[in-house]
Scaffold this motif. Structure first.
Motif, mmCIF file in Angstrom:
data_model
loop_
_atom_site.group_PDB
_atom_site.id
_atom_site.type_symbol
_atom_site.label_atom_id
_atom_site.label_comp_id
_atom_site.label_asym_id
_atom_site.label_seq_id
_atom_site.Cartn_x
_atom_site.Cartn_y
_atom_site.Cartn_z
ATOM 1 N N TRP A 336 7.673 4.723 4.550
ATOM 2 C CA TRP A 336 6.935 3.710 3.801
ATOM 3 C C TRP A 336 5.885 4.390 2.930
ATOM 4 N N PHE A 337 5.853 4.030 1.664
ATOM 5 C CA PHE A 337 4.888 4.579 0.718
ATOM 6 C C PHE A 337 3.955 3.436 0.322
ATOM 7 N N LEU A 338 2.703 3.490 0.771
ATOM 8 C CA LEU A 338 1.775 2.376 0.587
ATOM 9 C C LEU A 338 0.675 2.755 -0.396
ATOM 10 N N ASP A 339 0.474 1.911 -1.397
ATOM 11 C CA ASP A 339 -0.659 2.089 -2.310
ATOM 12 C C ASP A 339 -1.122 0.716 -2.766
ATOM 13 N N SER A 340 -2.401 0.460 -2.569
ATOM 14 C CA SER A 340 -2.950 -0.864 -2.858
ATOM 15 C C SER A 340 -3.328 -1.036 -4.317
ATOM 16 N N ALA A 341 -2.558 -0.430 -5.208
ATOM 17 C CA ALA A 341 -2.783 -0.594 -6.648
ATOM 18 C C ALA A 341 -2.698 -2.071 -7.016
ATOM 19 N N HIS A 342 -3.621 -2.521 -7.883
ATOM 20 C CA HIS A 342 -3.634 -3.943 -8.219
ATOM 21 C C HIS A 342 -4.033 -4.203 -9.666
ATOM 22 N N ASN A 343 -4.003 -3.171 -10.508
ATOM 23 C CA ASN A 343 -4.138 -3.397 -11.946
ATOM 24 C C ASN A 343 -3.087 -2.548 -12.659
ATOM 25 N N GLU A 344 -2.919 -2.769 -13.943
ATOM 26 C CA GLU A 344 -1.800 -2.160 -14.655
ATOM 27 C C GLU A 344 -1.885 -0.637 -14.676
ATOM 28 N N MET A 345 -3.090 -0.106 -14.801
ATOM 29 C CA MET A 345 -3.259 1.340 -14.770
ATOM 30 C C MET A 345 -2.860 1.893 -13.400
ATOM 31 N N SER A 346 -3.292 1.212 -12.348
ATOM 32 C CA SER A 346 -3.054 1.695 -10.991
ATOM 33 C C SER A 346 -1.580 1.654 -10.614
ATOM 34 N N LEU A 466 8.473 1.437 -1.268
ATOM 35 C CA LEU A 466 7.155 1.386 -1.903
ATOM 36 C C LEU A 466 6.562 0.003 -1.667
ATOM 37 N N ILE A 467 5.360 -0.048 -1.096
ATOM 38 C CA ILE A 467 4.639 -1.299 -0.868
ATOM 39 C C ILE A 467 3.387 -1.264 -1.728
ATOM 40 N N THR A 468 3.298 -2.163 -2.699
ATOM 41 C CA THR A 468 2.168 -2.106 -3.630
ATOM 42 C C THR A 468 1.944 -3.469 -4.280
ATOM 43 N N GLY A 469 0.825 -3.593 -4.996
ATOM 44 C CA GLY A 469 0.510 -4.804 -5.747
ATOM 45 C C GLY A 469 -0.789 -5.454 -5.351
ATOM 46 N N SER A 470 -1.239 -5.235 -4.097
ATOM 47 C CA SER A 470 -2.452 -5.900 -3.643
ATOM 48 C C SER A 470 -2.901 -5.344 -2.299
ATOM 49 N N GLN A 471 -4.222 -5.311 -2.090
ATOM 50 C CA GLN A 471 -4.760 -5.002 -0.765
ATOM 51 C C GLN A 471 -4.282 -6.034 0.249
ATOM 52 N N HIS A 472 -4.101 -7.288 -0.202
ATOM 53 C CA HIS A 472 -3.723 -8.368 0.700
ATOM 54 C C HIS A 472 -2.278 -8.235 1.179
ATOM 55 N N LEU A 473 -1.505 -7.382 0.530
ATOM 56 C CA LEU A 473 -0.166 -7.041 0.994
ATOM 57 C C LEU A 473 -0.192 -5.758 1.814
ATOM 58 N N VAL A 474 -0.828 -4.734 1.279
ATOM 59 C CA VAL A 474 -0.800 -3.416 1.915
ATOM 60 C C VAL A 474 -1.518 -3.433 3.264
#
Length: 485
Positions: A336-346, A466-474
């Motif tokens: 599992w690759f986790l990153d709490s990126a939540h804006n377009e740059m991230s 890959l799990i990403t898109g929000s802290q509320h998901l990660v």
């Protein structure tokens, strides 16, 4: 009242706004001080978060000037604020272990990943529940406004602090009561009108990489966003930043000059260990370099005879952990690759990191399924634009995602969270613009999404998700993976 940790969290949660105001109620003073930009000017909605902070500090027994005792490092930016703050804390803690100073560090960041007390740390450890409740109810007893339901229509001082304002007040109170030698404080979103900008005399201020985010509050151009972020600059404090886009750099220099500070641009620092996994992907070297500069500037003001050594930097990086940021968790056939990126740059950076890290983790003889689990439901951001940036970046890295899984935030069926069904319905056509082949499925809970990813192992030797898109998901995903061992 039952003065427990659980009750403290309940009261904090009750201070969230149910909806954001559509119109501005900014004071005339604040309105007049907004930048006069030809396009993309900030559209303040509601009351700026800094309003009331100084008065509430007084109510809980602390003056705004008293915050100077905390020897604060104040950090703003779009990308990498949390990492920069935590790198800075870790490097100073390593220095303190060698020299005896600082003996105690305070770290305030947001949002949290799994539990709320992660936001307030002493020597890198989140407050335990007992201390959290103790300090919270000390504030509660001084702020009678908290005993009534939050009513945003009431005057600021009468309605009392909202969720983030209350958390910032609690952090300041904890750090003062715990007598920390240094407090590293991350802004919430902006800078100029952020609740944390009640800090009048920081020792060091730092701006991480800037990009377009929170446009509804900060404006839709980089110069507007830079104007807001640079609001943390203060005369007498060291001002640092990293290499920026030309428009952002110009705006930062202009504001620094207006505030009478010399702005220093930090380059990559050679003292950072070359092969540290904590510094992957490369953007972490930018954050780490800014952290080294902030720690060094802080020491030059508070302990000039005790300079920062390369060993301090190395140990600070090696002991650093920041769950949910470029984190890899292995369990059986699944990586599992986790990153709490939540804006377009991230999310673009997350896509590049995933492509490189997953490729490095693949076994040459294995058939590997690559899976995406994505969720983002936020009224301040365009969720479909965020997904489009991620989808394009994954396509450009040739990550070959086999299965895209879109979900909402509840951890399990019947759990709390926003349904987001309308948003989910928009995701598939956006995704298929860039990935016309492969499977797309929707799940209403995080657990269902993880189980769907695992099922790919029925057909493949290994699954890289890959799990990403929000802290509320990660956050919930990481919690479930930890529970599974």
């Amino acid at each position: 009242m039952d003065r427990t940790y659980a009750e403290a969290i309940n009261i904090l949660e009750s201070r969230r706004r149910s909806v954001r105001p559509e119109t501005s109620h900014a004071t005339n003073l604040l309105s007049e001080s907004l930048p006069k930009l030809e396009a993309g000017s900030p559209r303040l909605k509601g009351v700026p978060s800094i309003d009331g902070m100084a008065e509430w500090l007084q109510q809980i027994g602390h003056s705004a000037s008293e915050l100077s005792k905390l020897n604060i490092i104040h950090v703003a930016g779009t990308k990498g604020k949390g990492s920069t703050c935590s790198f800075t804390e870790s490097i100073l803690r390593a220095h303190g272990r060698r020299t005896g100073y600082p003996r105690k560090t305070g770290l305030y960041t947001s949002p949290h990943l799994i539990v709320p007390e992660e936001r307030i740390r002493i020597n890198s450890k989140p407050l335990n529940g007992t201390l959290f409740a103790k300090y919270f109810f000390e504030l509660y007893d001084c702020l009678p406004q908290l005993q009534a339901p939050l009513d945003p229509s009431r005057p600021v001082l009468q309605r009392g602090p909202r969720y983030l304002q209350l958390f910032a007040l609690l952090a300041f109170h904890v750090f003062l009561r715990e007598q920390v030698d240094v407090a590293i404080v991350e802004t919430h979103a902006g800078g100029e009108y952020d609740a944390t900008n009640v800090i009048r005399k920081p020792v060091v201020t730092a701006i991480t990489t800037l990009g377009l985010d929170h446009a509804a509050m900060l404006g839709s151009t980089l110069d507007s966003i830079a104007w807001h972020k640079a609001g943390i600059f203060k005369a007498g404090a060291t001002a640092l930043t990293v290499t920026q886009d030309d428009m952002a750099a110009s705006a930062l220099r202009k504001r620094a000059a207006e505030k009478g500070v010399d702005l220093r641009v930090v380059e990559r620092d050679d003292r950072l260990p070359q092969n540290a996994t904590q510094l992957c992907p490369s953007v972490q070297r930018t954050n780490g370099s800014l952290a080294v500069a902030a720690a060094e500037a802080w020491l030059s003001r508070n302990a000039p005879s005790q300079g920062l050594t390369a060993d301090d930097v190395r140990k600070g990086v090696e002991q650093w952990t920041w769950p949910g940021r470029f984190q890899v968790v292995r369990h059986g056939l699944n990586t599992w690759f986790l990153d709490s990126a939540h804006n377009e740059m991230s999310v673009r950076i997350a896509a590049q990191w995933y492509a490189e890290a997953a490729s490095a983790a693949s076994k040459q003889s294995s058939k590997t399924a690559r899976v995406l689990v994505f969720a983002h439901i936020n009224e301040l951001r365009d969720s479909t634009a965020l997904l489009a940036s991620l989808a394009q970046a994954l396509r450009d890295t040739e990550a070959s995602i086999r299965h895209a899984i879109f979900t909402t935030y509840p951890e399990v069926s019947g759990g709390e969270g926003c349904s987001g069904d309308e948003t989910l319905a928009l995701f598939e056509p956006v995704w298929r613009q860039y990935h016309p082949e492969g499977e797309v499925t929707f799940h209403s809970t995080v657990r269902q999404a993880l189980e769907a990813a695992k099922r790919q192992g029925d057909q493949y030797d290994e699954v890289h998700t890959l799990i990403t898109g929000s802290q509320h998901l990660v956050g919930p995903a990481l919690k479930m993976l930890q529970e599974e061992g």
